[in-house]
Scaffold this motif. Sequence first.
Motif, PDB file in Angstrom:
ATOM      1  N   VAL A 162    -110.693 -15.644 -17.292  1.00 25.76           N
ATOM      2  CA  VAL A 162    -110.326 -14.735 -16.466  1.00 25.76           C
ATOM      3  C   VAL A 162    -110.521 -15.259 -15.086  1.00 25.76           C
ATOM      4  N   VAL A 163    -109.549 -15.545 -14.296  1.00 22.15           N
ATOM      5  CA  VAL A 163    -109.894 -16.154 -12.704  1.00 22.15           C
ATOM      6  C   VAL A 163    -109.454 -14.697 -11.895  1.00 22.15           C
ATOM      7  N   PRO A 164    -110.926 -14.151 -11.695  1.00 16.88           N
ATOM      8  CA  PRO A 164    -110.818 -12.713 -10.614  1.00 16.88           C
ATOM      9  C   PRO A 164    -109.913 -12.749  -9.488  1.00 16.88           C
ATOM     10  N   GLY A 165    -108.872 -11.830  -9.604  1.00  9.54           N
ATOM     11  CA  GLY A 165    -108.029 -11.840  -8.678  1.00  9.54           C
ATOM     12  C   GLY A 165    -106.761 -12.698  -8.626  1.00  9.54           C
ATOM     13  N   LYS A 166    -106.647 -13.773  -9.734  1.00  5.52           N
ATOM     14  CA  LYS A 166    -105.819 -14.781  -9.748  1.00  5.52           C
ATOM     15  C   LYS A 166    -105.071 -14.831 -10.858  1.00  5.52           C
ATOM     16  N   ALA A 167    -105.715 -14.933 -11.989  1.00  3.65           N
ATOM     17  CA  ALA A 167    -104.785 -14.976 -13.273  1.00  3.65           C
ATOM     18  C   ALA A 167    -105.819 -14.546 -14.685  1.00  3.65           C
ATOM     19  N   ALA A 168    -104.907 -14.349 -15.601  1.00  4.29           N
ATOM     20  CA  ALA A 168    -105.674 -14.231 -17.002  1.00  4.29           C
ATOM     21  C   ALA A 168    -104.821 -15.252 -17.786  1.00  4.29           C
ATOM     22  N   ILE A 169    -105.706 -16.081 -18.491  1.00  4.13           N
ATOM     23  CA  ILE A 169    -105.222 -17.262 -19.453  1.00  4.13           C
ATOM     24  C   ILE A 169    -105.570 -17.022 -20.849  1.00  4.13           C
ATOM     25  N   ALA A 170    -104.726 -17.504 -21.376  1.00  6.07           N
ATOM     26  CA  ALA A 170    -105.206 -17.910 -22.829  1.00  6.07           C
ATOM     27  C   ALA A 170    -104.716 -18.986 -23.354  1.00  6.07           C
ATOM     28  N   VAL A 171    -105.573 -19.778 -23.936  1.00  4.10           N
ATOM     29  CA  VAL A 171    -105.415 -21.230 -24.605  1.00  4.10           C
ATOM     30  C   VAL A 171    -105.696 -21.117 -26.077  1.00  4.10           C
ATOM     31  N   TRP A 172    -105.188 -21.793 -26.607  1.00  2.00           N
ATOM     32  CA  TRP A 172    -105.416 -21.865 -28.272  1.00  2.00           C
ATOM     33  C   TRP A 172    -104.976 -23.437 -29.163  1.00  2.00           C
ATOM     34  N   SER A 173    -106.054 -23.835 -29.813  1.00  2.00           N
ATOM     35  CA  SER A 173    -106.011 -25.176 -30.549  1.00  2.00           C
ATOM     36  C   SER A 173    -107.064 -24.893 -31.510  1.00  2.00           C
ATOM     37  N   PRO A 174    -106.818 -25.106 -32.749  1.00  2.00           N
ATOM     38  CA  PRO A 174    -107.694 -24.740 -33.680  1.00  2.00           C
ATOM     39  C   PRO A 174    -109.067 -25.591 -33.985  1.00  2.00           C
ATOM     40  N   GLY A 175    -109.119 -27.078 -33.473  1.00  2.00           N
ATOM     41  CA  GLY A 175    -110.219 -27.667 -33.421  1.00  2.00           C
ATOM     42  C   GLY A 175    -111.163 -27.458 -32.716  1.00  2.00           C
ATOM     43  N   LEU A 176    -112.366 -27.345 -33.257  1.00  2.00           N
ATOM     44  CA  LEU A 176    -113.670 -27.030 -32.696  1.00  2.00           C
ATOM     45  C   LEU A 176    -114.677 -27.962 -32.563  1.00  2.00           C
ATOM     46  N   ASP A 177    -115.448 -27.780 -31.292  1.00  2.00           N
ATOM     47  CA  ASP A 177    -116.522 -28.753 -30.973  1.00  2.00           C
ATOM     48  C   ASP A 177    -117.766 -28.103 -32.062  1.00  2.00           C
ATOM     49  N   ALA A 178    -118.773 -28.768 -31.810  1.00  2.00           N
ATOM     50  CA  ALA A 178    -120.159 -28.645 -32.492  1.00  2.00           C
ATOM     51  C   ALA A 178    -120.705 -27.117 -32.171  1.00  2.00           C
ATOM     52  N   GLN A 179    -120.375 -26.501 -31.057  1.00  2.00           N
ATOM     53  CA  GLN A 179    -120.786 -25.047 -30.682  1.00  2.00           C
ATOM     54  C   GLN A 179    -119.691 -24.324 -31.162  1.00  2.00           C
ATOM     55  N   GLY A 180    -118.519 -24.672 -31.671  1.00  2.00           N
ATOM     56  CA  GLY A 180    -117.727 -23.659 -32.297  1.00  2.00           C
ATOM     57  C   GLY A 180    -116.602 -23.255 -31.317  1.00  2.00           C
ATOM     58  N   ASN A 181    -116.424 -24.198 -30.108  1.00  2.00           N
ATOM     59  CA  ASN A 181    -115.580 -23.607 -29.315  1.00  2.00           C
ATOM     60  C   ASN A 181    -114.100 -24.565 -29.240  1.00  2.00           C
ATOM     61  N   SER A 182    -113.132 -24.266 -28.895  1.00  2.00           N
ATOM     62  CA  SER A 182    -111.901 -25.134 -29.007  1.00  2.00           C
ATOM     63  C   SER A 182    -112.011 -26.448 -28.111  1.00  2.00           C
ATOM     64  N   VAL A 183    -111.859 -27.452 -28.820  1.00  2.00           N
ATOM     65  CA  VAL A 183    -111.794 -28.743 -28.002  1.00  2.00           C
ATOM     66  C   VAL A 183    -110.863 -28.946 -26.991  1.00  2.00           C
ATOM     67  N   LEU A 184    -109.472 -28.881 -27.684  1.00  2.00           N
ATOM     68  CA  LEU A 184    -108.429 -28.727 -26.536  1.00  2.00           C
ATOM     69  C   LEU A 184    -108.360 -27.570 -25.598  1.00  2.00           C
ATOM     70  N   GLY A 185    -108.683 -26.349 -25.927  1.00  2.00           N
ATOM     71  CA  GLY A 185    -108.595 -25.256 -25.382  1.00  2.00           C
ATOM     72  C   GLY A 185    -109.637 -25.395 -24.092  1.00  2.00           C
ATOM     73  N   SER A 186    -111.118 -25.743 -24.470  1.00  2.00           N
ATOM     74  CA  SER A 186    -111.897 -26.093 -23.442  1.00  2.00           C
ATOM     75  C   SER A 186    -111.402 -27.310 -22.354  1.00  2.00           C
ATOM     76  N   ALA A 187    -110.807 -28.335 -22.740  1.00  2.00           N
ATOM     77  CA  ALA A 187    -110.410 -29.384 -22.106  1.00  2.00           C
ATOM     78  C   ALA A 187    -109.108 -28.917 -21.240  1.00  2.00           C
ATOM     79  N   ALA A 188    -108.315 -28.133 -21.741  1.00  2.00           N
ATOM     80  CA  ALA A 188    -107.087 -27.618 -20.929  1.00  2.00           C
ATOM     81  C   ALA A 188    -107.565 -26.642 -19.743  1.00  2.00           C
ATOM     82  N   LEU A 189    -108.652 -25.819 -20.141  1.00  2.00           N
ATOM     83  CA  LEU A 189    -109.201 -24.822 -18.948  1.00  2.00           C
ATOM     84  C   LEU A 189    -109.833 -25.838 -17.805  1.00  2.00           C
ATOM     85  N   GLU A 190    -110.490 -26.905 -18.324  1.00  2.00           N
ATOM     86  CA  GLU A 190    -111.353 -27.759 -17.398  1.00  2.00           C
ATOM     87  C   GLU A 190    -110.235 -28.203 -16.409  1.00  2.00           C
ATOM     88  N   ILE A 191    -109.180 -28.733 -16.825  1.00  2.00           N
ATOM     89  CA  ILE A 191    -108.037 -29.372 -16.051  1.00  2.00           C
ATOM     90  C   ILE A 191    -107.470 -28.415 -15.279  1.00  2.00           C
TER      91      ILE A 191
END
Lengths: 310, 310, 310, 310
Positions: free
Chosen positions: A269-298
């Motif tokens: 959620v980007v307040p005032g700007k956008a709502a975003i959903a990403v999805w990719s099934p592969g997870l990192d050690a903490q249980g979070n989507s690897v590609l999803g996190s990478a995509a949001l970082e970019i």
Amino acid sequence: MSLSLAETVAAIAADMAGRTERGKVATYIPELAGVDPGQFGIAVVDAEGTLTAAGDSETPFSIQSVSKVFTLTLALGKVGDTLWNRVGREPSGNAFNSITQLEYEKGIPRNPFINAGAIVVADAILAGHTPKVALGEILRFLRFIADDEDIHIDQKVARSEQDTGFRNAALANYLRAFGNLRAPVEQVLGVYFHHCAIAVTCRQLALAGRYLAFGGRHPTAGGRVVSAGRAKRINALMLTCGHYDGSGDFAFKVGIPAKSGVGGGILAVVPGKAAIAVWSPGLDAQGNSVLGSAALEILSQRMQWSVFGA
Amino acid sequence: MSLSLAETVAAIAADMAGRTERGKVATYIPELAGVDPGQFGIAVVDAEGTLTAAGDSETPFSIQSVSKVFTLTLALGKVGDTLWNRVGREPSGNAFNSITQLEYEKGIPRNPFINAGAIVVADAILAGHTPKVALGEILRFLRFIADDEDIHIDQKVARSEQDTGFRNAALANYLRAFGNLRAPVEQVLGVYFHHCAIAVTCRQLALAGRYLAFGGRHPTAGGRVVSAGRAKRINALMLTCGHYDGSGDFAFKVGIPAKSGVGGGILAVVPGKAAIAVWSPGLDAQGNSVLGSAALEILSQRMQWSVFGA
Amino acid sequence: MSLSLAETVAAIAADMAGRTERGKVATYIPELAGVDPGQFGIAVVDAEGTLTAAGDSETPFSIQSVSKVFTLTLALGKVGDTLWNRVGREPSGNAFNSITQLEYEKGIPRNPFINAGAIVVADAILAGHTPKVALGEILRFLRFIADDEDIHIDQKVARSEQDTGFRNAALANYLRAFGNLRAPVEQVLGVYFHHCAIAVTCRQLALAGRYLAFGGRHPTAGGRVVSAGRAKRINALMLTCGHYDGSGDFAFKVGIPAKSGVGGGILAVVPGKAAIAVWSPGLDAQGNSVLGSAALEILSQRMQWSVFGA
Amino acid sequence: MSLSLAETVAAIAADMAGRTERGKVATYIPELAGVDPGQFGIAVVDAEGTLTAAGDSETPFSIQSVSKVFTLTLALGKVGDTLWNRVGREPSGNAFNSITQLEYEKGIPRNPFINAGAIVVADAILAGHTPKVALGEILRFLRFIADDEDIHIDQKVARSEQDTGFRNAALANYLRAFGNLRAPVEQVLGVYFHHCAIAVTCRQLALAGRYLAFGGRHPTAGGRVVSAGRAKRINALMLTCGHYDGSGDFAFKVGIPAKSGVGGGILAVVPGKAAIAVWSPGLDAQGNSVLGSAALEILSQRMQWSVFGA
């Protein structure tokens, strides 16, 4: 030479399609273990209501813990801030299913996004009704905010969780032992397992997140889903607690309130700007989507969407 | 009918002056125990560089843990992102001086804002130099970013901490046992105790925080203190970890990156908009200034400065 | 066809000489790391005062934590049962140098045989005297109960511990933070490191243990070292807490009160029947001598010395 | 002027009858909360098979955790030492129903006498059978060793536990999550709750404990219940783990292997000399019978029955 949102989203999807480091699909829910890790989807709704999507944005996936954002919203609507007598608002500093914290803090889960907290939230939604009624309410709410009557529960996933969810059963019994559940354990777990088993697409999930990005309002139906203040505060919880024990790192790298699930989805959620959903099934050690996190970082970097500075 | 920043700041100072619930002054550092709890100061620097202040904004107080923001900045400048091999970026879910986490995670403090993490940061600044040289560097940095050559160390407070800082000595020895300190324990503690004993006023602290609010730049000297990216990431850490085990709650209520100290000071950063310092010596159970937090909550609301939505 | 004690002891020494699984010599005290793991010694004093020994029973080794039995005896002699206000009597369920327990239980070590507990005991012996006086008292006591004026401190080992004992320094500072040390931290650590660095042979150690086996009496000097009741209670502590987190297992397999040290020595006490010392430097994962434990298991079985039944 | 056993037992019963400090009756099992705290019973069987009893020695009480001694014996008879792959043998250093230890040690309970350990033992007894069959086996075993066909399960207590045993349900689910239960959770809990609800008198319990005191043999039926070695090792476990987090203290004060239950009963075993049962419903903070412990301390002293010395 800055790219448009559409160009950025397309570039990200292309980038992700070529990546080979994709993490591991969650195996502890048997029904999810078979999902093809080679998938990636993204959908963004901006302040004008325009939807920009790429990749497997129309493929349904298991919402899992992302649903906790919506059940929290519902429970706050029902019981208001009294909910905070039963659940804290602090990051957990622990794995998502840790029971130690619960013992140490006498049955008060640290926040509504770890499993124990979400189980208390499910109990607050039950509030004397049957699990069926409670689940109907959750589904109706999700369909309303996503403008989509097709959203449904994947019964196979729900059953798979119910058959193997011994840790969650341990948490629920433990909460009950501390008097922090009111409904019978099996009913609460029924609601919890089923709302985690809801299937959504990136498009549906991004649309569902609009009220958090845009001051609590429902952009198409008009009116408020929640007050602006409540939307703001749910966003704060997503930022501090949305990625289990990877929340600090996600804030550090991405800088956007977001909630992940072991199905590989992330709502951001980007307040005032956008709502975003990403999805990719592969997870990192903490249980979070690897590609999803990478995509949001970019995406955060390119669009200068970090809440912590351009 | 919205008030100007100046009017808002004045109103807040007036409001705080009348409050009787002020928490308790920290007693574990004897030299701080005698501070008059009836004080409150606030100073805000906006994007134009205008300083707005009210209350006891010119009274020096002990910077304590707020200094950790500046030592972190310095250490990152020296050793870059290799620092993150020695310190994590996750909220602690524990008291600020907990040693349990350190045992469980084998000598890697969860973040640079808990005591153990800041002790590692002090070690990184030492880097083979004498404590005197390291402290000189820290003071010069603080004077530079605050545009104020008067900032100094309160030697009485430093000595008071050194005489009674057995928990910090335990943490430092423990870090050393895990090989996560390089300089001798007493030298690292010397640097740590002295940088916590720096005295600042609200005005000085707000000025010192400008580089974090304004993309890493030094507004008056020109040039960069840090890159925009680094400023952003330090802000993220302040939001997730800046208030010990009250960080989640502060994000929930105030929604602004901030770092508190047991001297009663809080530095808050509104990206692109303002650097804020508040001070009042009475603390809540988590060790954060009661009036300082309350003032920031009101300011955030009135100015719509939450990073999580208007 | 049961063997005599002398035959049994000789057979055990022969058995141990042929064993190749010997564990690992402790490396965290550099001075101990160089000890030859191929050594094994045993000495037994029976109710008649006869000493039966075999193997390297005349080779001095570092007493390490076995000394805690004697400092506990001394401290109880000085302050009596008020010592139990500062130290517990429960097994720790944790590694010998865990600091977590100390945080959780607010500075009261669980028992006098874990490092934190022994540090409090050292503080009780200091009692306003200099470390030199306190160490003189400890040495005199040990020489008296062992009938041997040659027992001395290995200064090299003491220095080696002092240079690397950061965990113990952490524990001591932490105890001080909770107000459970009275003397300055360095003085207490000085006493602790030095009494752990006392060198003894199996013969000396077995003789020193006689008062525990024989009702508190000194068999040769006559008179009492402690009351019969106190001897009995120290034996109980050795059984429940003498082998760190391997105490339960040792009781299960050997069934004799005993205290081990990371130098590889073990003092064992068969009430009314014998005082035993075994030594072999190789340790298991819990820090207890591999051959020493094995030898005592065989000895206990052959001589039917388990306190839990024939 | 030493008293006979009969005189000592009578004197103890008289002493206890006059005591007013009796602790608190356990309230977490509703059916037990109503028991009259003014009761005390004692029964001792000596090596000649003579039974000496006093006080309310014929009043049935809830065996609770004392039953864990007998289920452990049964499970070892079924699966032998492979049981120790699933349960440890170390004191817990924690409350009897702590779930933290289980998380930290990945589903292996520290010993068979804490609840989690006893639940694993119940699972080992089930071994593919129905709960009814398993409970039949437990009852038959207890009747055999006590020479008393009247021993039965108090169904009201069993139901009361089942209705309120949420902590135990949490533990069982948690064990199942770690793969350390084989039978369905409800079946294992069914067996566990029912064997804890067995009603016994002091006389029955003392008789049941004879095999542990007398080398594994059944004094009246002849033959062995278990080998002498196994009896010895079960006694060792009772001493190190028999009183939850009060085990060290009990060993220190009483010095006899014993197992307590929250029904107020304690079974104590003096190897080669006596099997003892005491009962009084008032408990101390660790969940052990106040008068029961006091009675055993006096008895141990008067009869010189401590295993740690006369």
